[in-house]
Design a protein around this motif. Sequence first.
Motif, mmCIF file in Angstrom:
data_model
loop_
_atom_site.group_PDB
_atom_site.id
_atom_site.type_symbol
_atom_site.label_atom_id
_atom_site.label_comp_id
_atom_site.label_asym_id
_atom_site.label_seq_id
_atom_site.Cartn_x
_atom_site.Cartn_y
_atom_site.Cartn_z
ATOM 1 N N LYS A 6 -10.577 -1.384 16.227
ATOM 2 C CA LYS A 6 -10.256 -0.804 14.916
ATOM 3 C C LYS A 6 -8.845 -1.220 14.531
ATOM 4 O O LYS A 6 -7.958 -1.313 15.376
ATOM 5 C CB LYS A 6 -10.350 0.727 14.974
ATOM 6 N N VAL A 7 -8.650 -1.453 13.226
ATOM 7 C CA VAL A 7 -7.330 -1.832 12.708
ATOM 8 C C VAL A 7 -7.027 -0.983 11.477
ATOM 9 O O VAL A 7 -7.857 -0.881 10.572
ATOM 10 C CB VAL A 7 -7.300 -3.331 12.309
ATOM 11 N N ILE A 8 -5.851 -0.357 11.476
ATOM 12 C CA ILE A 8 -5.380 0.373 10.291
ATOM 13 C C ILE A 8 -3.986 -0.145 9.972
ATOM 14 O O ILE A 8 -3.119 -0.165 10.851
ATOM 15 C CB ILE A 8 -5.313 1.890 10.543
ATOM 16 N N VAL A 9 -3.789 -0.576 8.739
ATOM 17 C CA VAL A 9 -2.482 -1.138 8.387
ATOM 18 C C VAL A 9 -1.924 -0.459 7.127
ATOM 19 O O VAL A 9 -2.662 -0.163 6.185
ATOM 20 C CB VAL A 9 -2.576 -2.677 8.189
ATOM 21 N N SER A 10 -0.624 -0.197 7.174
ATOM 22 C CA SER A 10 0.122 0.233 5.980
ATOM 23 C C SER A 10 1.190 -0.823 5.745
ATOM 24 O O SER A 10 1.953 -1.139 6.657
ATOM 25 C CB SER A 10 0.783 1.594 6.213
ATOM 26 N N THR A 11 1.229 -1.366 4.524
ATOM 27 C CA THR A 11 2.140 -2.485 4.293
ATOM 28 C C THR A 11 3.397 -2.073 3.528
ATOM 29 O O THR A 11 3.426 -1.045 2.837
ATOM 30 C CB THR A 11 1.457 -3.621 3.504
ATOM 31 N N TYR A 12 4.409 -2.885 3.672
ATOM 32 C CA TYR A 12 5.711 -2.737 3.020
ATOM 33 C C TYR A 12 5.992 -4.115 2.410
ATOM 34 O O TYR A 12 6.633 -4.949 3.027
ATOM 35 C CB TYR A 12 6.775 -2.370 4.062
ATOM 36 N N VAL A 36 -11.604 -2.277 9.569
ATOM 37 C CA VAL A 36 -10.247 -2.557 9.089
ATOM 38 C C VAL A 36 -10.026 -1.721 7.829
ATOM 39 O O VAL A 36 -10.866 -1.731 6.934
ATOM 40 C CB VAL A 36 -10.064 -4.049 8.717
ATOM 41 N N SER A 37 -8.931 -1.002 7.784
ATOM 42 C CA SER A 37 -8.573 -0.312 6.546
ATOM 43 C C SER A 37 -7.100 -0.553 6.248
ATOM 44 O O SER A 37 -6.297 -0.718 7.162
ATOM 45 C CB SER A 37 -8.846 1.189 6.633
ATOM 46 N N ALA A 38 -6.767 -0.564 4.952
ATOM 47 C CA ALA A 38 -5.409 -0.920 4.556
ATOM 48 C C ALA A 38 -4.910 -0.019 3.435
ATOM 49 O O ALA A 38 -5.678 0.419 2.582
ATOM 50 C CB ALA A 38 -5.367 -2.375 4.100
ATOM 51 N N THR A 39 -3.605 0.247 3.454
ATOM 52 C CA THR A 39 -2.893 0.866 2.341
ATOM 53 C C THR A 39 -1.732 -0.071 2.013
ATOM 54 O O THR A 39 -0.886 -0.317 2.876
ATOM 55 C CB THR A 39 -2.365 2.262 2.724
ATOM 56 N N CYS A 40 -1.725 -0.610 0.802
ATOM 57 C CA CYS A 40 -0.735 -1.639 0.457
ATOM 58 C C CYS A 40 0.294 -1.095 -0.525
ATOM 59 O O CYS A 40 -0.067 -0.548 -1.571
ATOM 60 C CB CYS A 40 -1.427 -2.870 -0.119
ATOM 61 N N VAL A 41 1.546 -1.289 -0.197
ATOM 62 C CA VAL A 41 2.649 -0.681 -0.943
ATOM 63 C C VAL A 41 3.707 -1.735 -1.271
ATOM 64 O O VAL A 41 4.091 -2.528 -0.414
ATOM 65 C CB VAL A 41 3.279 0.461 -0.106
ATOM 66 N N ARG A 42 4.148 -1.726 -2.517
ATOM 67 C CA ARG A 42 5.183 -2.670 -2.952
ATOM 68 C C ARG A 42 6.563 -2.016 -2.836
ATOM 69 O O ARG A 42 6.749 -0.880 -3.265
ATOM 70 C CB ARG A 42 4.928 -3.063 -4.415
ATOM 71 N N LEU A 43 7.507 -2.747 -2.284
ATOM 72 C CA LEU A 43 8.871 -2.246 -2.091
ATOM 73 C C LEU A 43 9.882 -3.103 -2.843
ATOM 74 O O LEU A 43 9.603 -4.256 -3.165
ATOM 75 C CB LEU A 43 9.264 -2.335 -0.611
#
Lengths: 350, 350
Positions: free
Chosen positions: A152-158, A239-246
Amino acid sequence: MVKKEGLNVALVGATGAVGQQLLTTLAERSFPIKTLKVLSSPRSAGKKIDFNGETLTVEEATPEQFDGVDIAFFSAGGSVSKQLAPEAVKRGATVIDNTSAYRLDEQVPLVVPEVNEGDLHKHQGIVANPNCSTIQMVVALEPIKKAYGLKKVIVSTYQAVSGAGLSAVDEMYEQTQQILNDEAISPELLPVSKDEKHYQIAFNAIPQIDVFQDNGYTFEEMKMVNETKKILNDSDLPVSATCVRLPVETSHSESVYVETEKGGATAKDMQGVLKEGAGITLQDDPATQTYPLATDAKGLPDVFVGRVRQDLDAENGYHLWVVSDNLLKGAAFNSVQIAESLVELGLTKR
Amino acid sequence: MVKKEGLNVALVGATGAVGQQLLTTLAERSFPIKTLKVLSSPRSAGKKIDFNGETLTVEEATPEQFDGVDIAFFSAGGSVSKQLAPEAVKRGATVIDNTSAYRLDEQVPLVVPEVNEGDLHKHQGIVANPNCSTIQMVVALEPIKKAYGLKKVIVSTYQAVSGAGLSAVDEMYEQTQQILNDEAISPELLPVSKDEKHYQIAFNAIPQIDVFQDNGYTFEEMKMVNETKKILNDSDLPVSATCVRLPVETSHSESVYVETEKGGATAKDMQGVLKEGAGITLQDDPATQTYPLATDAKGLPDVFVGRVRQDLDAENGYHLWVVSDNLLKGAAFNSVQIAESLVELGLTKR
């Protein structure tokens, strides 16, 4: 420009953020170029561009421009690729497409050379370069997959603003100065220029990259999900993702949680595996506050990995902090690596 | 200041970021104050502070200052609380401590009123206010726990600089201007002032908040882990955290992944549960690009929740984006809520 040896190369989208990095990377890596055409939309045609000390004039991208071209890099948006990549292929070029147009097309290999170079053998004229945030993650996941299997892969991006283009970078810097001056701001581009609402990016974190899909995820999040499965050749991998712009100019950072098939590896074991991984530079020493930083990664081709920790409760769970230059390994560098692999494997012609 | 009704209140650390917010919040909520002493280190003694139109003089915090005090707010660092909170308690005051000094002390309730107000009954003079990043997360988790039970929590944070104090905010803004001016910078405070190395925070993301522990996690990460278990009264709940500092002045954002005991709730079900949750404002409509933003949350007491999605693979997995003002619900507002609960429950005296 004319050289005896090498390939006839075209670059569509030469004036964009990725296009400019592509030119730099081709020059730095001494890619064997015989002729180089820099192409763009009619709007940018006529602009002058430096390449290796020569001045090139940007020309309008038309189907005929691809006559005699061996390798064509596309980086001018999905609609341009949809329209012109088949024209380039028809004329004998191999296309390396940096847009999302063909990434999930079953006929098109989606390639990160450190992970699935072999998929290039299946290409039928177009090879897709994955999304920036996906590339750096799969480079980090590949050695873990090999050693322990992925569950399993969980990612939160910056994610950095340059992923939205040079004008978004301008907006960020201009807006930042306006806020420091206590002036009013008027966001016009971010998070998504074509979307209805625009929000302040300076001194903020925006949890939207690209447009929303019907399932509540953004297109960027679904890119990470679907492309990761395709590149790792594991359509069942969760795979699940939360993508965030900084408000960061360049280099994406990612907080990645991985569960492995085989449990029991210590954080040190995992560090050892990552250290040996292709394309990875491990930066991980809490005692000396050593960990990857977006500002340090800018301009470098590596995928930097640090903050490697075993989950506190799951003996097969691990946390990583993965940073890479979104314009290099995330785009231009990976595209040039694909071109190099095509040359090396003798696959520039079908 | 003297009023007929109300409590004798003292505030230690009145000149800090949280101290100033405490004064504003006490005034805004018309907390029943009879007398108010503003205390600090000898260095800040003598400073003038406005409160509700009156000018108060900051005095040095000494044990004797707590004679006759009913409620003492502490927000001047763990060592000050360690030294003076017992002195205040000895003199009959109830202490609401905003530092980490007593949070994991078994004798000390750690309280977020929306979640575990009842724990106040057990206090023996000191009540601890949890860490900012923990508070907003448990407010979001509580209604989920009630409706579906909690099985696992993984959080990646996007934390504001004001959590490191007003001088860190100054460093961020000054450094930002220097970078815009193309001047050299010299980071001196962030990520952790007392740590050896300091890094650029402007246009960056630093994966370190507070010092590293022996297990490779930072103290901030372990605060989130241990405090969450204590507040939710579930020592076996798996919680893991990755804490990251951003160039945002105020309001922490969090990407939270939750697995519930009972599966099958849709994202819409989950939104319904969150919308009814105490202290929560749901901001979640992809169609109108509605989601919580740090800049919007600043100055408001609510915990804002959005981007509610069911995990793509786990039918009991959910992703949330949780934003709140780290100086308000994360500190001052929660402290005043604790004081209000103590008054309401008749627990200001043991």
